[in-house]
Design a protein around this motif. Structure first.
Motif, mmCIF file in Angstrom:
data_model
loop_
_atom_site.group_PDB
_atom_site.id
_atom_site.type_symbol
_atom_site.label_atom_id
_atom_site.label_comp_id
_atom_site.label_asym_id
_atom_site.label_seq_id
_atom_site.Cartn_x
_atom_site.Cartn_y
_atom_site.Cartn_z
ATOM 1 N N SER A 265 -11.873 10.702 -2.005
ATOM 2 C CA SER A 265 -11.273 9.916 -3.097
ATOM 3 C C SER A 265 -12.389 9.454 -4.022
ATOM 4 C CB SER A 265 -10.496 8.725 -2.532
ATOM 5 O OG SER A 265 -11.382 7.781 -1.977
ATOM 6 N N PRO A 266 -12.208 9.630 -5.337
ATOM 7 C CA PRO A 266 -13.258 9.235 -6.284
ATOM 8 C C PRO A 266 -13.173 7.747 -6.644
ATOM 9 C CG PRO A 266 -11.439 10.203 -7.480
ATOM 10 C CD PRO A 266 -11.033 10.215 -6.018
ATOM 11 N N VAL A 267 -14.225 7.241 -7.248
ATOM 12 C CA VAL A 267 -14.213 5.879 -7.824
ATOM 13 C C VAL A 267 -14.767 5.993 -9.236
ATOM 14 C CG1 VAL A 267 -15.104 3.527 -7.662
ATOM 15 C CG2 VAL A 267 -14.605 4.810 -5.568
ATOM 16 N N PRO A 268 -14.014 5.651 -10.277
ATOM 17 C CA PRO A 268 -12.640 5.160 -10.238
ATOM 18 C C PRO A 268 -11.644 6.304 -10.021
ATOM 19 C CG PRO A 268 -13.398 5.339 -12.514
ATOM 20 C CD PRO A 268 -14.571 5.714 -11.650
ATOM 21 N N GLY A 269 -10.371 5.942 -9.883
ATOM 22 C CA GLY A 269 -9.312 6.961 -9.817
ATOM 23 C C GLY A 269 -8.925 7.346 -8.399
ATOM 24 N N GLY A 270 -9.336 6.544 -7.410
ATOM 25 C CA GLY A 270 -8.969 6.838 -6.028
ATOM 26 C C GLY A 270 -8.097 5.747 -5.446
ATOM 27 N N VAL A 271 -8.740 4.872 -4.660
ATOM 28 C CA VAL A 271 -7.994 3.827 -3.950
ATOM 29 C C VAL A 271 -7.468 2.734 -4.902
ATOM 30 C CG1 VAL A 271 -8.208 2.036 -2.179
ATOM 31 C CG2 VAL A 271 -9.221 4.291 -1.802
ATOM 32 N N GLY A 272 -8.210 2.444 -5.959
ATOM 33 C CA GLY A 272 -7.808 1.368 -6.894
ATOM 34 C C GLY A 272 -6.379 1.548 -7.401
ATOM 35 N N PRO A 273 -6.063 2.700 -8.034
ATOM 36 C CA PRO A 273 -4.692 2.895 -8.526
ATOM 37 C C PRO A 273 -3.658 2.898 -7.403
ATOM 38 C CG PRO A 273 -6.169 4.602 -9.387
ATOM 39 C CD PRO A 273 -6.978 3.792 -8.438
ATOM 40 N N MET A 274 -4.059 3.332 -6.187
ATOM 41 C CA MET A 274 -3.107 3.356 -5.062
ATOM 42 C C MET A 274 -2.764 1.934 -4.609
ATOM 43 S SD MET A 274 -2.196 6.390 -4.685
ATOM 44 C CE MET A 274 -1.145 6.104 -3.268
ATOM 45 N N THR A 275 -3.744 1.019 -4.729
ATOM 46 C CA THR A 275 -3.478 -0.382 -4.384
ATOM 47 C C THR A 275 -2.395 -0.934 -5.313
ATOM 48 O OG1 THR A 275 -5.732 -0.692 -3.597
ATOM 49 C CG2 THR A 275 -4.552 -2.678 -4.251
ATOM 50 N N ILE A 276 -2.509 -0.584 -6.581
ATOM 51 C CA ILE A 276 -1.515 -1.065 -7.552
ATOM 52 C C ILE A 276 -0.153 -0.438 -7.267
ATOM 53 C CG2 ILE A 276 -0.912 -1.130 -10.016
ATOM 54 C CD1 ILE A 276 -3.885 -1.413 -10.603
ATOM 55 N N ALA A 277 -0.153 0.854 -6.927
ATOM 56 C CA ALA A 277 1.121 1.518 -6.610
ATOM 57 C C ALA A 277 1.788 0.833 -5.406
ATOM 58 C CB ALA A 277 0.890 2.997 -6.319
ATOM 59 N N SER A 278 0.978 0.454 -4.405
ATOM 60 C CA SER A 278 1.518 -0.226 -3.214
ATOM 61 C C SER A 278 2.156 -1.559 -3.588
ATOM 62 C CB SER A 278 0.402 -0.597 -2.243
ATOM 63 O OG SER A 278 -0.045 0.480 -1.584
ATOM 64 N N LEU A 279 1.482 -2.244 -4.486
ATOM 65 C CA LEU A 279 1.994 -3.541 -4.934
ATOM 66 C C LEU A 279 3.368 -3.370 -5.591
ATOM 67 C CD1 LEU A 279 0.904 -6.455 -5.144
ATOM 68 C CD2 LEU A 279 0.063 -5.855 -7.413
ATOM 69 N N MET A 280 3.501 -2.313 -6.372
ATOM 70 C CA MET A 280 4.789 -2.032 -7.027
ATOM 71 C C MET A 280 5.848 -1.699 -5.967
ATOM 72 S SD MET A 280 3.951 -1.980 -10.323
ATOM 73 C CE MET A 280 2.810 -3.254 -9.959
ATOM 74 N N LEU A 281 5.451 -0.872 -4.978
ATOM 75 C CA LEU A 281 6.413 -0.499 -3.922
ATOM 76 C C LEU A 281 6.830 -1.739 -3.136
ATOM 77 C CD1 LEU A 281 4.774 2.831 -2.630
ATOM 78 C CD2 LEU A 281 7.010 2.615 -3.724
ATOM 79 N N ASN A 282 5.856 -2.622 -2.859
ATOM 80 C CA ASN A 282 6.184 -3.859 -2.135
ATOM 81 C C ASN A 282 7.125 -4.744 -2.949
ATOM 82 O OD1 ASN A 282 4.843 -3.372 0.239
ATOM 83 N ND2 ASN A 282 3.038 -4.599 -0.245
ATOM 84 N N THR A 283 6.938 -4.764 -4.267
ATOM 85 C CA THR A 283 7.800 -5.605 -5.111
ATOM 86 C C THR A 283 9.235 -5.086 -5.093
ATOM 87 O OG1 THR A 283 5.889 -6.100 -6.490
ATOM 88 C CG2 THR A 283 8.033 -6.619 -7.422
ATOM 89 N N LEU A 284 9.358 -3.765 -5.105
ATOM 90 C CA LEU A 284 10.689 -3.160 -5.011
ATOM 91 C C LEU A 284 11.334 -3.538 -3.670
ATOM 92 C CD1 LEU A 284 12.189 -1.292 -6.970
ATOM 93 C CD2 LEU A 284 11.283 0.654 -5.712
ATOM 94 N N LYS A 285 10.512 -3.514 -2.623
ATOM 95 C CA LYS A 285 10.985 -3.847 -1.277
ATOM 96 C C LYS A 285 11.389 -5.323 -1.195
ATOM 97 C CE LYS A 285 8.980 -2.724 3.245
ATOM 98 N NZ LYS A 285 7.683 -2.429 3.845
ATOM 99 N N ALA A 286 10.721 -6.151 -1.997
ATOM 100 C CA ALA A 286 10.973 -7.602 -1.950
ATOM 101 C C ALA A 286 12.427 -7.914 -2.274
ATOM 102 C CB ALA A 286 10.051 -8.327 -2.928
ATOM 103 N N ILE A 287 13.022 -7.079 -3.129
ATOM 104 C CA ILE A 287 14.433 -7.258 -3.491
ATOM 105 C C ILE A 287 15.281 -7.159 -2.218
ATOM 106 C CG2 ILE A 287 16.349 -6.226 -4.803
ATOM 107 C CD1 ILE A 287 14.561 -6.765 -6.962
ATOM 108 N N ASP A 288 14.957 -6.171 -1.347
ATOM 109 C CA ASP A 288 15.730 -5.973 -0.112
ATOM 110 C C ASP A 288 15.402 -7.031 0.933
ATOM 111 O OD1 ASP A 288 16.749 -3.633 -1.164
ATOM 112 O OD2 ASP A 288 15.057 -2.450 -0.433
ATOM 113 N N MET A 289 14.160 -7.558 0.893
ATOM 114 C CA MET A 289 13.724 -8.519 1.927
ATOM 115 C C MET A 289 14.368 -9.892 1.698
ATOM 116 S SD MET A 289 11.144 -7.064 3.883
ATOM 117 C CE MET A 289 9.618 -7.916 4.173
ATOM 118 N N LYS A 290 14.912 -10.099 0.473
ATOM 119 C CA LYS A 290 15.447 -11.431 0.134
ATOM 120 C C LYS A 290 16.567 -11.843 1.065
ATOM 121 C CE LYS A 290 14.608 -12.820 -4.573
ATOM 122 N NZ LYS A 290 15.087 -12.762 -5.931
#
Ligand code: NAP
Length: 290
Positions: A265-290
């Motif tokens: 994985s390169p830096v930039p363009g590796g783990v950094g953008p994936m962390t943000i993608a995870s945050l988005m996925l978690n936010t979507l999940k938060a709707i169901d966790m309510k």
């Protein structure tokens, strides 16, 4: 060598999320709403928070950026956290770390309601992760798992070495790579500053995940031929030749390690953008966790 392209993968994920948001909207359901709290003026933290907010806009989420001065008291910050906990309109929120020295980060992490803890830092979420129960996984390790999954990296039975045992990256990463799951079933070694003969240990790794926080620490002689290398580190190095005045380096000496690795994985363009993608996925999940 093949690139573990976190930028492209996170763009794919964001596209998938944007489709789900459209579906939610078409069904008359609530638009996911992520809030981000930033304390102070640290340049790197601001860049991270801004890209999180921009990503929210890209997928159709609502986002709120709460900027607080670095003089804020711990009590006032905890009051803000409490306000967000009780705001039904906010599905998930993050408090960007690090915080100023006079604020106890543990107190703030503990104050975030677990069902809104989309960074996955609260002990309740970490405990549920240990037990394999539904939870928010910590964003960076979860992003790495997603990246390995989308590149069909075989992990079962492999030797995985993680460098660094922080609570937000290294330790949860080691748990995820060892669990009985599609990306998992590794024999994991978690290394840290007291590890003896680190290079001997890392050379045994089929999968090497580096979260040490030291620029270009991992060199080719520490890596096995054909290893999968994931570089979590991000460092801003002064570079007057660039318009920005800096360039980004990882924890891995990229060119020489890439020549030996099967995937990296390169830096930039590796783990950094994936962390943000995870945050988005978690936010979507938060709707169901309510
Ligand atoms: P951290 O809290 O500073 O932890 C560093 C770890 O490295 C510690 O466990 C430390 O061991 C270990 N270590 C230090 N020197 C060592 C040595 N010589 N040999 C072996 N281990 C050593 O760092 P972090 O928060 O996990 O972050 C690591 C890096 O990832 C940083 O560059 C950070 O900016 C970056 N990061 C990136 C993202 C992203 O989204 N891309 C997210 C989070 C972090 P001890 O425990 O013994 O001190």
């Amino acid at each position: 060598m093949e690139l573990l392209d976190g930028k492209k993968t996170s763009d794919d994920i964001k596209f998938e999320i944007s489709k789900k948001v459209e579906e939610l909207k078409a069904q008359g359901k609530k638009t996911p709403h992520l809030a981000a709290v930033i304390v102070g003026n640290d340049g790197a933290s601001r860049t991270y928070v801004n890209s999180k907010v921009k990503s929210c806009e890209k997928v159709g989420f609502r986002s709120t950026l709460i900027e607080l001065p670095d003089t804020i008291s711990e009590a006032d910050l905890l009051a803000k956290v409490n306000e967000l906990n009780n705001d039904d309109d906010v599905d998930g929120f993050i408090v960007q770390l690090p915080l100023p020295k006079h604020i106890d980060e543990h107190k703030v992490t503990l104050a975030v309601k677990p069902s809104k803890d989309v960074d996955g830092f609260h002990p309740e979420n970490l405990g549920r992760m240990m037990l394999g129960l539904p939870c928010f996984l910590p964003a960076t390790p979860a992003g790495i798992v997603e990246l390995l999954d989308r590149y069909n990296i075989e992990t079962s039975g492999k030797d995985c070495v993680v460098i660094g045992r922080s609570h937000i990256v290294g330790s949860p990463m080691s748990v995820l790579m060892a669990r009985n799951a599609k990306v998992g079933n590794c024999t994991v070694t978690l290394t840290h500053s007291r590890t003896k003969n680190l290079a001997e240990v890392t050379k045994r790794a089929d999968i090497l995940i580096v979260a040490i926080g030291k620029p270009e620490f991992v060199t080719a002689d520490m890596v096995k031929e054909g290893a999968v290398v994931v570089d979590v580190g991000i460092h801003r190095i002064d570079d007057p030749s660039r318009q920005s005045g800096f360039r980004l380096l990882g924890d891995v000496k990229y060119e020489e390690v890439a020549a030996k690795a099967s995937f990296i994985s390169p830096v930039p363009g590796g783990v950094g953008p994936m962390t943000i993608a995870s945050l988005m996925l978690n936010t979507l999940k938060a709707i169901d966790m309510k």
